[in-house]
Design a protein around this motif. Structure first.
Motif, PDB file in Angstrom:
ATOM      1  N   LEU A   9     -18.304 -36.354 -13.339  1.00  0.00           N
ATOM      2  CA  LEU A   9     -18.369 -35.849 -14.711  1.00  0.00           C
ATOM      3  C   LEU A   9     -17.840 -34.418 -14.808  1.00  0.00           C
ATOM      4  CD1 LEU A   9     -21.826 -37.267 -15.888  1.00  0.00           C
ATOM      5  CD2 LEU A   9     -19.535 -38.053 -16.532  1.00  0.00           C
ATOM      6  N   ALA A  10     -18.164 -33.582 -13.829  1.00  0.00           N
ATOM      7  CA  ALA A  10     -17.659 -32.204 -13.826  1.00  0.00           C
ATOM      8  C   ALA A  10     -16.141 -32.198 -13.685  1.00  0.00           C
ATOM      9  CB  ALA A  10     -18.307 -31.405 -12.697  1.00  0.00           C
ATOM     10  N   GLY A  11     -15.622 -33.037 -12.812  1.00  0.00           N
ATOM     11  CA  GLY A  11     -14.168 -33.133 -12.648  1.00  0.00           C
ATOM     12  C   GLY A  11     -13.482 -33.605 -13.917  1.00  0.00           C
ATOM     13  N   ALA A  12     -14.063 -34.599 -14.591  1.00  0.00           N
ATOM     14  CA  ALA A  12     -13.501 -35.103 -15.840  1.00  0.00           C
ATOM     15  C   ALA A  12     -13.522 -34.013 -16.917  1.00  0.00           C
ATOM     16  CB  ALA A  12     -14.272 -36.333 -16.307  1.00  0.00           C
ATOM     17  N   ALA A  13     -14.591 -33.225 -16.949  1.00  0.00           N
ATOM     18  CA  ALA A  13     -14.682 -32.143 -17.932  1.00  0.00           C
ATOM     19  C   ALA A  13     -13.607 -31.085 -17.671  1.00  0.00           C
ATOM     20  CB  ALA A  13     -16.072 -31.515 -17.899  1.00  0.00           C
ATOM     21  N   VAL A  14     -13.376 -30.751 -16.412  1.00  0.00           N
ATOM     22  CA  VAL A  14     -12.348 -29.774 -16.059  1.00  0.00           C
ATOM     23  C   VAL A  14     -10.972 -30.289 -16.460  1.00  0.00           C
ATOM     24  CG1 VAL A  14     -11.176 -28.662 -14.118  1.00  0.00           C
ATOM     25  CG2 VAL A  14     -13.669 -28.663 -14.229  1.00  0.00           C
ATOM     26  N   ILE A  15     -10.686 -31.539 -16.201  1.00  0.00           N
ATOM     27  CA  ILE A  15      -9.389 -32.128 -16.561  1.00  0.00           C
ATOM     28  C   ILE A  15      -9.220 -32.146 -18.080  1.00  0.00           C
ATOM     29  CG2 ILE A  15      -8.068 -34.275 -16.559  1.00  0.00           C
ATOM     30  CD1 ILE A  15      -9.128 -34.736 -13.708  1.00  0.00           C
ATOM     31  N   ALA A  16     -10.271 -32.491 -18.820  1.00  0.00           N
ATOM     32  CA  ALA A  16     -10.199 -32.515 -20.286  1.00  0.00           C
ATOM     33  C   ALA A  16      -9.929 -31.120 -20.842  1.00  0.00           C
ATOM     34  CB  ALA A  16     -11.484 -33.088 -20.872  1.00  0.00           C
ATOM     35  N   VAL A  17     -10.586 -30.107 -20.290  1.00  0.00           N
ATOM     36  CA  VAL A  17     -10.358 -28.732 -20.738  1.00  0.00           C
ATOM     37  C   VAL A  17      -8.927 -28.301 -20.419  1.00  0.00           C
ATOM     38  CG1 VAL A  17     -10.999 -26.319 -20.317  1.00  0.00           C
ATOM     39  CG2 VAL A  17     -12.774 -28.048 -20.669  1.00  0.00           C
ATOM     40  N   ALA A  18      -8.415 -28.662 -19.249  1.00  0.00           N
ATOM     41  CA  ALA A  18      -7.046 -28.302 -18.867  1.00  0.00           C
ATOM     42  C   ALA A  18      -6.027 -28.955 -19.789  1.00  0.00           C
ATOM     43  CB  ALA A  18      -6.786 -28.707 -17.414  1.00  0.00           C
ATOM     44  N   ILE A  19      -6.229 -30.220 -20.126  1.00  0.00           N
ATOM     45  CA  ILE A  19      -5.314 -30.916 -21.041  1.00  0.00           C
ATOM     46  C   ILE A  19      -5.380 -30.279 -22.427  1.00  0.00           C
ATOM     47  CG2 ILE A  19      -4.931 -33.094 -22.262  1.00  0.00           C
ATOM     48  CD1 ILE A  19      -5.726 -34.514 -19.651  1.00  0.00           C
ATOM     49  N   GLY A  20      -6.570 -29.945 -22.898  1.00  0.00           N
ATOM     50  CA  GLY A  20      -6.717 -29.277 -24.193  1.00  0.00           C
ATOM     51  C   GLY A  20      -6.041 -27.918 -24.209  1.00  0.00           C
ATOM     52  N   PHE A  21      -6.188 -27.155 -23.138  1.00  0.00           N
ATOM     53  CA  PHE A  21      -5.544 -25.849 -23.045  1.00  0.00           C
ATOM     54  C   PHE A  21      -4.031 -25.984 -23.028  1.00  0.00           C
ATOM     55  CE2 PHE A  21      -3.794 -22.353 -20.486  1.00  0.00           C
ATOM     56  CZ  PHE A  21      -4.159 -21.286 -21.304  1.00  0.00           C
ATOM     57  N   ALA A  22      -3.516 -26.951 -22.279  1.00  0.00           N
ATOM     58  CA  ALA A  22      -2.066 -27.172 -22.221  1.00  0.00           C
ATOM     59  C   ALA A  22      -1.513 -27.557 -23.596  1.00  0.00           C
ATOM     60  CB  ALA A  22      -1.737 -28.243 -21.189  1.00  0.00           C
ATOM     61  N   ALA A  23      -2.204 -28.432 -24.301  1.00  0.00           N
ATOM     62  CA  ALA A  23      -1.765 -28.842 -25.642  1.00  0.00           C
ATOM     63  C   ALA A  23      -1.795 -27.660 -26.602  1.00  0.00           C
ATOM     64  CB  ALA A  23      -2.636 -29.982 -26.154  1.00  0.00           C
ATOM     65  N   TYR A  24      -2.837 -26.855 -26.563  1.00  0.00           N
ATOM     66  CA  TYR A  24      -2.941 -25.680 -27.418  1.00  0.00           C
ATOM     67  C   TYR A  24      -1.831 -24.684 -27.099  1.00  0.00           C
ATOM     68  CZ  TYR A  24      -4.681 -21.355 -29.430  1.00  0.00           C
ATOM     69  OH  TYR A  24      -4.787 -20.178 -30.123  1.00  0.00           O
ATOM     70  N   SER A  25      -1.593 -24.422 -25.816  1.00  0.00           N
ATOM     71  CA  SER A  25      -0.549 -23.481 -25.409  1.00  0.00           C
ATOM     72  C   SER A  25       0.818 -23.945 -25.869  1.00  0.00           C
ATOM     73  CB  SER A  25      -0.545 -23.306 -23.888  1.00  0.00           C
ATOM     74  OG  SER A  25      -1.756 -22.763 -23.459  1.00  0.00           O
ATOM     75  N   TYR A  26       1.090 -25.220 -25.730  1.00  0.00           N
ATOM     76  CA  TYR A  26       2.378 -25.773 -26.138  1.00  0.00           C
ATOM     77  C   TYR A  26       2.581 -25.624 -27.645  1.00  0.00           C
ATOM     78  CZ  TYR A  26       6.263 -28.998 -26.775  1.00  0.00           C
ATOM     79  OH  TYR A  26       7.470 -29.539 -27.123  1.00  0.00           O
ATOM     80  N   SER A  27       1.529 -25.884 -28.412  1.00  0.00           N
ATOM     81  CA  SER A  27       1.658 -25.795 -29.870  1.00  0.00           C
ATOM     82  C   SER A  27       1.826 -24.354 -30.340  1.00  0.00           C
ATOM     83  CB  SER A  27       0.449 -26.432 -30.558  1.00  0.00           C
ATOM     84  OG  SER A  27      -0.708 -25.646 -30.342  1.00  0.00           O
ATOM     85  N   ARG A  28       1.281 -23.392 -29.625  1.00  0.00           N
ATOM     86  CA  ARG A  28       1.359 -21.981 -30.025  1.00  0.00           C
ATOM     87  C   ARG A  28       2.554 -21.256 -29.427  1.00  0.00           C
ATOM     88  NH1 ARG A  28      -1.026 -20.477 -34.143  1.00  0.00           N
ATOM     89  NH2 ARG A  28      -1.313 -18.410 -33.301  1.00  0.00           N
ATOM     90  N   ALA A  29       3.231 -21.857 -28.458  1.00  0.00           N
ATOM     91  CA  ALA A  29       4.305 -21.160 -27.748  1.00  0.00           C
ATOM     92  C   ALA A  29       5.586 -21.071 -28.553  1.00  0.00           C
ATOM     93  CB  ALA A  29       4.585 -21.860 -26.414  1.00  0.00           C
TER      94      ALA A  29
END
Length: 150
Positions: A9-29
């Motif tokens: 569950l901790a690993g899945a949460a880390v992956i979900a946060v990383a994907i969310g951060f990548a999507a946010y960064s891409y949209s703001r870049a």
């Protein structure tokens, strides 16, 4: 068994946060291509310039590089760019391949001219300056400093 479930569950949460951060960064870049009209320019060198790089005027992004090809007759690199539709560039505008600092990426910098006639869609910027090869410059400095000390 309980430890493995918590780790999963901790690993899945880390992956979900990383994907969310990548999507946010891409949209703001602001790395999406700019819709507008296409122009082109021929350069003697375009080292480090790739499709998707910025086209800027006075440091402001006004377009994107959409294509590159080699002119088989002149052996010049032809760069195709999409520029915002609300901009009209004078015919005597110039373009150069510039760098975002010592380690930064490349972009096309356009310096608008003063001509009353404007470049039309599909037109070409005639006055260009290619990229500067940093390795060659460093080599020249090293060679000139060693040959002058002898």
């Amino acid at each position: 068994m309980s430890n493995r479930l918590i780790e999963t569950l901790a690993g899945a949460a880390v992956i979900a946060v990383a994907i969310g951060f990548a999507a946010y960064s891409y949209s703001r870049a602001g790395i999406d291509t700019v819709e507008g009209y296409e122009i082109k320019a021929s350069f003697n060198r375009i080292d480090g310039l790739v499709v998707g790089n910025d086209v800027r005027i006075s440091g402001v992004k006004v377009g994107s590089v959409t294509g590159q090809e080699l002119d088989p007759d002149t052996y010049m690199a032809v760069v195709k760019m999409s520029v915002r539709a609300d901009l009209s560039l004078p015919m005597d505008s110039s373009a150069k391949v510039a760098s975002d600092g010592l380690l930064g990426g490349k972009f096309v910098s356009i310096e608008p001219g003063g001509d009353i006639d404007m470049i039309q869609a599909g037109g070409e910027i005639e006055y260009t300056q290619g990229s500067v090869n940093l390795e060659d410059l460093i080599g020249q400095v090293i060679y000139s400093s060693t040959s002058s000390s002898e």
